[in-house]
Scaffold this motif. Structure first.
Motif, PDB file in Angstrom:
ATOM      1  N   THR A 154      17.295   3.355  17.322  1.00  0.00           N
ATOM      2  CA  THR A 154      17.142   4.293  16.209  1.00  0.00           C
ATOM      3  C   THR A 154      15.880   5.118  16.378  1.00  0.00           C
ATOM      4  O   THR A 154      14.920   4.699  17.009  1.00  0.00           O
ATOM      5  N   TYR A 155      15.884   6.311  15.786  1.00  0.00           N
ATOM      6  CA  TYR A 155      14.755   7.222  15.979  1.00  0.00           C
ATOM      7  C   TYR A 155      13.486   6.699  15.311  1.00  0.00           C
ATOM      8  O   TYR A 155      12.389   7.066  15.702  1.00  0.00           O
ATOM      9  N   ASP A 156      13.610   5.828  14.314  1.00  0.00           N
ATOM     10  CA  ASP A 156      12.370   5.337  13.695  1.00  0.00           C
ATOM     11  C   ASP A 156      12.058   3.917  14.139  1.00  0.00           C
ATOM     12  O   ASP A 156      11.490   3.126  13.409  1.00  0.00           O
ATOM     13  N   GLY A 157      12.414   3.581  15.379  1.00  0.00           N
ATOM     14  CA  GLY A 157      11.940   2.347  15.973  1.00  0.00           C
ATOM     15  C   GLY A 157      12.940   1.220  15.944  1.00  0.00           C
ATOM     16  O   GLY A 157      14.119   1.388  15.657  1.00  0.00           O
ATOM     17  N   VAL A 158      12.422   0.059  16.263  1.00  0.00           N
ATOM     18  CA  VAL A 158      13.240  -1.133  16.420  1.00  0.00           C
ATOM     19  C   VAL A 158      13.773  -1.585  15.064  1.00  0.00           C
ATOM     20  O   VAL A 158      13.113  -1.437  14.035  1.00  0.00           O
ATOM     21  N   LEU A 159      14.963  -2.144  15.085  1.00  0.00           N
ATOM     22  CA  LEU A 159      15.540  -2.733  13.886  1.00  0.00           C
ATOM     23  C   LEU A 159      15.246  -4.227  13.857  1.00  0.00           C
ATOM     24  O   LEU A 159      14.996  -4.837  14.888  1.00  0.00           O
ATOM     25  N   ALA A 160      15.294  -4.804  12.671  1.00  0.00           N
ATOM     26  CA  ALA A 160      15.109  -6.243  12.523  1.00  0.00           C
ATOM     27  C   ALA A 160      16.199  -6.798  11.620  1.00  0.00           C
ATOM     28  O   ALA A 160      16.527  -6.215  10.588  1.00  0.00           O
ATOM     29  N   LYS A 161      16.754  -7.932  12.050  1.00  0.00           N
ATOM     30  CA  LYS A 161      17.692  -8.664  11.206  1.00  0.00           C
ATOM     31  C   LYS A 161      16.844  -9.519  10.274  1.00  0.00           C
ATOM     32  O   LYS A 161      15.940 -10.220  10.717  1.00  0.00           O
ATOM     33  N   VAL A 162      17.110  -9.430   8.984  1.00  0.00           N
ATOM     34  CA  VAL A 162      16.322 -10.190   8.010  1.00  0.00           C
ATOM     35  C   VAL A 162      17.253 -11.022   7.146  1.00  0.00           C
ATOM     36  O   VAL A 162      18.417 -10.679   6.962  1.00  0.00           O
ATOM     37  N   ARG A 163      16.716 -12.120   6.623  1.00  0.00           N
ATOM     38  CA  ARG A 163      17.515 -12.978   5.752  1.00  0.00           C
ATOM     39  C   ARG A 163      16.688 -13.319   4.521  1.00  0.00           C
ATOM     40  O   ARG A 163      15.484 -13.559   4.607  1.00  0.00           O
ATOM     41  N   LYS A 164      17.358 -13.328   3.389  1.00  0.00           N
ATOM     42  CA  LYS A 164      16.710 -13.668   2.125  1.00  0.00           C
ATOM     43  C   LYS A 164      17.761 -14.315   1.240  1.00  0.00           C
ATOM     44  O   LYS A 164      18.846 -13.768   1.080  1.00  0.00           O
ATOM     45  N   ASN A 165      17.441 -15.465   0.707  1.00  0.00           N
ATOM     46  CA  ASN A 165      18.370 -16.192  -0.163  1.00  0.00           C
ATOM     47  C   ASN A 165      19.725 -16.410   0.498  1.00  0.00           C
ATOM     48  O   ASN A 165      20.768 -16.298  -0.140  1.00  0.00           O
ATOM     49  N   GLY A 166      19.709 -16.663   1.810  1.00  0.00           N
ATOM     50  CA  GLY A 166      20.942 -16.981   2.514  1.00  0.00           C
ATOM     51  C   GLY A 166      21.766 -15.799   2.969  1.00  0.00           C
ATOM     52  O   GLY A 166      22.777 -15.977   3.641  1.00  0.00           O
ATOM     53  N   LEU A 167      21.363 -14.582   2.600  1.00  0.00           N
ATOM     54  CA  LEU A 167      22.129 -13.399   2.995  1.00  0.00           C
ATOM     55  C   LEU A 167      21.324 -12.562   3.975  1.00  0.00           C
ATOM     56  O   LEU A 167      20.107 -12.419   3.845  1.00  0.00           O
ATOM     57  N   SER A 168      22.028 -11.978   4.957  1.00  0.00           N
ATOM     58  CA  SER A 168      21.374 -11.200   5.998  1.00  0.00           C
ATOM     59  C   SER A 168      21.638  -9.713   5.838  1.00  0.00           C
ATOM     60  O   SER A 168      22.678  -9.296   5.322  1.00  0.00           O
ATOM     61  N   GLY A 169      20.686  -8.935   6.340  1.00  0.00           N
ATOM     62  CA  GLY A 169      20.811  -7.492   6.403  1.00  0.00           C
ATOM     63  C   GLY A 169      19.972  -6.997   7.569  1.00  0.00           C
ATOM     64  O   GLY A 169      19.457  -7.793   8.352  1.00  0.00           O
ATOM     65  N   VAL A 170      19.844  -5.671   7.670  1.00  0.00           N
ATOM     66  CA  VAL A 170      19.064  -5.091   8.766  1.00  0.00           C
ATOM     67  C   VAL A 170      18.143  -4.037   8.196  1.00  0.00           C
ATOM     68  O   VAL A 170      18.552  -3.214   7.368  1.00  0.00           O
ATOM     69  N   ILE A 171      16.875  -4.067   8.638  1.00  0.00           N
ATOM     70  CA  ILE A 171      15.908  -3.072   8.201  1.00  0.00           C
ATOM     71  C   ILE A 171      15.230  -2.448   9.416  1.00  0.00           C
ATOM     72  O   ILE A 171      15.226  -3.019  10.503  1.00  0.00           O
ATOM     73  N   GLY A 172      14.680  -1.255   9.208  1.00  0.00           N
ATOM     74  CA  GLY A 172      13.879  -0.618  10.245  1.00  0.00           C
ATOM     75  C   GLY A 172      12.467  -1.171  10.198  1.00  0.00           C
ATOM     76  O   GLY A 172      11.906  -1.347   9.117  1.00  0.00           O
ATOM     77  N   THR A 173      11.886  -1.457  11.370  1.00  0.00           N
ATOM     78  CA  THR A 173      10.552  -2.051  11.378  1.00  0.00           C
ATOM     79  C   THR A 173       9.460  -1.025  11.146  1.00  0.00           C
ATOM     80  O   THR A 173       8.338  -1.375  10.822  1.00  0.00           O
ATOM     81  N   PHE A 174       9.771   0.259  11.314  1.00  0.00           N
ATOM     82  CA  PHE A 174       8.710   1.250  11.171  1.00  0.00           C
ATOM     83  C   PHE A 174       8.306   1.426   9.709  1.00  0.00           C
ATOM     84  O   PHE A 174       7.149   1.521   9.381  1.00  0.00           O
ATOM     85  N   ASN A 175       9.294   1.476   8.836  1.00  0.00           N
ATOM     86  CA  ASN A 175       8.962   1.707   7.426  1.00  0.00           C
ATOM     87  C   ASN A 175       9.684   0.765   6.474  1.00  0.00           C
ATOM     88  O   ASN A 175       9.610   0.935   5.271  1.00  0.00           O
ATOM     89  N   GLY A 176      10.392  -0.227   7.022  1.00  0.00           N
ATOM     90  CA  GLY A 176      11.049  -1.196   6.163  1.00  0.00           C
ATOM     91  C   GLY A 176      12.306  -0.704   5.481  1.00  0.00           C
ATOM     92  O   GLY A 176      12.821  -1.353   4.581  1.00  0.00           O
ATOM     93  N   THR A 177      12.829   0.455   5.915  1.00  0.00           N
ATOM     94  CA  THR A 177      14.048   1.002   5.326  1.00  0.00           C
ATOM     95  C   THR A 177      15.206   0.028   5.507  1.00  0.00           C
ATOM     96  O   THR A 177      15.429  -0.477   6.606  1.00  0.00           O
ATOM     97  N   VAL A 178      15.945  -0.219   4.449  1.00  0.00           N
ATOM     98  CA  VAL A 178      17.126  -1.084   4.552  1.00  0.00           C
ATOM     99  C   VAL A 178      18.267  -0.274   5.163  1.00  0.00           C
ATOM    100  O   VAL A 178      18.709   0.722   4.593  1.00  0.00           O
ATOM    101  N   GLU A 179      18.696  -0.683   6.342  1.00  0.00           N
ATOM    102  CA  GLU A 179      19.781   0.021   7.049  1.00  0.00           C
ATOM    103  C   GLU A 179      21.133  -0.620   6.760  1.00  0.00           C
ATOM    104  O   GLU A 179      22.145   0.061   6.700  1.00  0.00           O
ATOM    105  N   ILE A 180      21.152  -1.932   6.641  1.00  0.00           N
ATOM    106  CA  ILE A 180      22.355  -2.665   6.255  1.00  0.00           C
ATOM    107  C   ILE A 180      21.923  -3.584   5.120  1.00  0.00           C
ATOM    108  O   ILE A 180      20.979  -4.356   5.278  1.00  0.00           O
ATOM    109  N   PRO A 181      22.563  -3.484   3.961  1.00  0.00           N
ATOM    110  CA  PRO A 181      22.102  -4.263   2.807  1.00  0.00           C
ATOM    111  C   PRO A 181      22.175  -5.771   3.051  1.00  0.00           C
ATOM    112  O   PRO A 181      22.995  -6.232   3.837  1.00  0.00           O
ATOM    113  N   LEU A 182      21.311  -6.506   2.382  1.00  0.00           N
ATOM    114  CA  LEU A 182      21.311  -7.968   2.504  1.00  0.00           C
ATOM    115  C   LEU A 182      22.495  -8.507   1.714  1.00  0.00           C
ATOM    116  O   LEU A 182      22.368  -8.905   0.561  1.00  0.00           O
ATOM    117  N   ALA A 183      23.671  -8.459   2.350  1.00  0.00           N
ATOM    118  CA  ALA A 183      24.896  -8.805   1.642  1.00  0.00           C
ATOM    119  C   ALA A 183      25.832  -9.643   2.494  1.00  0.00           C
ATOM    120  O   ALA A 183      26.952  -9.911   2.085  1.00  0.00           O
TER     121      ALA A 183
END
Length: 131
Positions: free
Chosen positions: A44-73
Motif C-alpha cells: 500500500t502507498y502508506d506503508g506496511v499493513l498490520a493484522k490486529v486482534r482485539k476482543n477475539g476479532l481480527s482486522g487490518v490497519i495501516g502502520t503509518f497512520n493506524g487507518t483501519v483498512e479491514i474492520p475488526l470483524a
C-alpha cells in the motif's frame, strides 16, 4: 493487573518524506490491540499493513497512520498471493468468507458472503483476474 496491550511506534518515521509533503507528527498504532502482526510485502502507498486482534476479532490497519483498512470483524484473515493480482487478504469466519485486494489501497473485491469457502473465494479471484 491488566492485559498487555500492543502497538507500534516508529521513532524514525518523523524523518521520512514520502514524496507527498512532510509528515511531522505521525500517529503510531495505538496500544489498544491484543495482538499485532506485520503483513510482509504489503504494497500500500502508506506503508506496511498490520493484522490486529482485539476482543477475539481480527482486522487490518495501516502502520503509518493506524487507518483501519479491514474492520475488526473477522476470526480469519490470511494473505493469498497470485501471479497476476499480487496480494489479497482473505477474511471471514466459520461460514462466510471474502477477499480484499491489496494494491495502492485495500479494496474489497469479493464481499464477505455467507456460504463462501476459501476455495470458492480463490476461484472467484481467478475469475476477477481474467476480466
Amino acid at each position: 493487573g491488566g492485559v498487555l496491550q500492543h502497538g507500534i511506534y516508529n521513532p524514525g518515521i518523523e524523518e521520512m518524506n514520502l514524496g507527498f509533503g512532510e509528515h511531522k507528527n505521525p500517529m503510531p498504532i495505538p496500544c489498544e490491540y491484543d495482538y499485532v502482526e506485520l503483513i510482509d510485502r504489503s504494497p500500500t502507498y502508506d506503508g506496511v499493513l498490520a493484522k490486529v486482534r482485539k476482543n477475539g476479532l481480527s482486522g487490518v490497519i495501516g502502520t503509518f497512520n493506524g487507518t483501519v483498512e479491514i474492520p475488526l470483524a473477522y476470526t480469519y484473515i490470511n494473505t493469498y498471493f497470485t501471479l497476476k493480482g499480487g496480494m489479497y487478504l482473505l477474511a471471514g469466519d466459520g461460514n462466510r468468507m471474502g477477499a480484499y485486494h491489496v494494491g495502492d489501497e485495500v479494496e474489497l473485491v469479493v464481499p464477505v458472503t455467507e456460504g463462501y469457502t476459501l476455495d470458492k473465494v480463490k476461484r472467484l479471484i481467478a475469475v476477477i483476474e481474467e476480466e
